[in-house]
Design an enzyme around this catalytic site. Structure first.
Site, mmCIF file in Angstrom:
data_model
loop_
_atom_site.group_PDB
_atom_site.id
_atom_site.type_symbol
_atom_site.label_atom_id
_atom_site.label_comp_id
_atom_site.label_asym_id
_atom_site.label_seq_id
_atom_site.Cartn_x
_atom_site.Cartn_y
_atom_site.Cartn_z
ATOM 1 N N TYR A 173 0.847 -1.196 0.000
ATOM 2 C CA TYR A 173 0.000 0.000 0.000
ATOM 3 C C TYR A 173 0.882 1.247 0.000
ATOM 4 C CZ TYR A 173 -3.723 -3.241 1.504
ATOM 5 O OH TYR A 173 -4.619 -4.285 1.594
ATOM 6 N N SER A 205 -13.342 -4.644 1.726
ATOM 7 C CA SER A 205 -14.359 -3.967 0.910
ATOM 8 C C SER A 205 -15.791 -4.342 1.314
ATOM 9 C CB SER A 205 -14.145 -4.277 -0.577
ATOM 10 O OG SER A 205 -14.644 -3.245 -1.393
ATOM 11 N N SER A 233 -11.820 8.095 5.295
ATOM 12 C CA SER A 233 -11.003 9.278 5.021
ATOM 13 C C SER A 233 -11.350 10.426 5.963
ATOM 14 C CB SER A 233 -11.165 9.720 3.558
ATOM 15 O OG SER A 233 -12.525 9.898 3.236
#
Length: 332
Positions: free
Chosen positions: A54, A203, A283
């Protein structure tokens, strides 16, 4: 926050965990990463999942800075190895040399002596499975990881490893799993459950599609994940008119039940006892708290039936190779 036992390990992981796939690898800036991580602790999240690939180490470095300020026993840390880490063709996969090199590099970036869970990010059919298993066992013996897991292995690959090293080798499987991606229910869940291996799923909100913010026939909202080229890399897996229409049919079901779409989607994941944790991205800190609210929410049979009806044939239900995954097994 509720907690569940991770496979045959002694780890109790939060039902909702925080991942760093598309966000903390460069999708959002450092202060937001810190704010989301602090929000996770506030919400009772104790399980943090990352990978060496990542941001080519950026996500591990970010969490190394943030998490190392806390007592090491206050969080459960997972990372992974497999994908390319440089332009060197040899700098990838699950050879013994690569595993030995990458665990040390990950520990340096994460500023810790060990990870709680070290995962094979995919299966490597180019390397004899016996070599890979022995290399992971060595990581355990050296105390650099407490437990092992894998992500997106086929049932044949899982069984081959169990045949070599027994069911205690791995404690976790990390598949894609959501209302829109139900593929692992077909084979992986049952095989793993029979061998004491929990699911920690990635996910679970279908990269944000299950929040309901993406509308059929409309451009993606500004500031959303799919508005960012960095964070839209796997959009094709779950983003289509059919899935967006199915999600819009779910919206009134969630509203009638008095819950948000993320809560409905995550509670749907956690209805399965095979799942130990749903790995969520965030986020903004408020997204962390919104996701955490799904822990402990139980869905009635009538509600689950309504969800099935609304989804129709939109979900992927057949066993499907994940991005980057390969079938096949090599033996010595």
């Amino acid at each position: 926050m509720r907690y569940r036992k991770l496979g045959s390990s002694d780890l109790e992981v939060s039902e909702i965990s925080l991942g760093s796939w598309l966000t903390y690898s460069g999708g959002i800036e450092a202060e937001k990463t810190r704010a989301c991580t602090e929000a996770a602790f506030d919400a009772g999240v104790n399980f943090f999942d990352t990978a060496n690939v990542y941001g080519q180490g950026a996500a591990e470095t970010a969490w190394g800075e943030i998490l190392s300020a806390r007592p090491r026993d206050s969080y459960i840390l997972a990372t992974k190895v497999y994908f390319p880490m440089s332009d060197d063709p040899a700098d990838q996969g699950l050879s013994p040399a690569q595993i030995a090199k990458q665990i040390d590099a990950s520990l340096t970036r994460l500023k810790t002596d060990y990870v709680d869970l070290y995962q094979a990010h995919r299966f490597d059919p180019a390397v004899p499975i016996e070599d890979t298993v022995e290399a992971f066992q060595k990581v355990l013996e050296q105390g650099k990881a407490r437990y092992l897991g894998f992500s997106e292995w086929t049932p044949e690959q899982i069984q081959a490893a169990i045949d070599i090293a027994g069911p205690d080798l791995f404690v976790s499987s990390q598949p894609q799993y959501s209302m829109l991606w139900q593929a692992p229910e077909a084979e992986v869940f049952g095989l793993c459950a029979a061998n004491g291996i929990s699911q920690i799923v990635w996910s679970p909100l279908a990269q944000g599609v299950l929040t309901g913010k993406y509308k059929p026939g409309q451009p993606v909202p500004e500031g959303s994940r799919f508005a960012s080229a960095d964070m839209a890399v796997s959009q094709d897996l779950v983003y289509s008119d059919a899935t967006l229409e199915a999600v819009q049919r779910l919206v009134p079901i969630a509203e009638e039940a008095g819950m948000s779409m993320p809560t409905l989607a995550l509670a749907w994941i956690l209805r399965r006892t095979e799942v130990a944790s749903a790995i969520t991205g965030a986020s903004r800190p408020e997204q962390v708290h919104s996701n955490a609210a799904a822990s402990g929410v139980e869905l009635s049979d009538d509600l689950l039936s309504a969800v099935d009806q609304a989804l129709g044939d939109a979900p992927v239900t057949e066993p499907t190779l994940a991005p980057g995954a390969q079938a096949g097994i090599t033996h010595r």
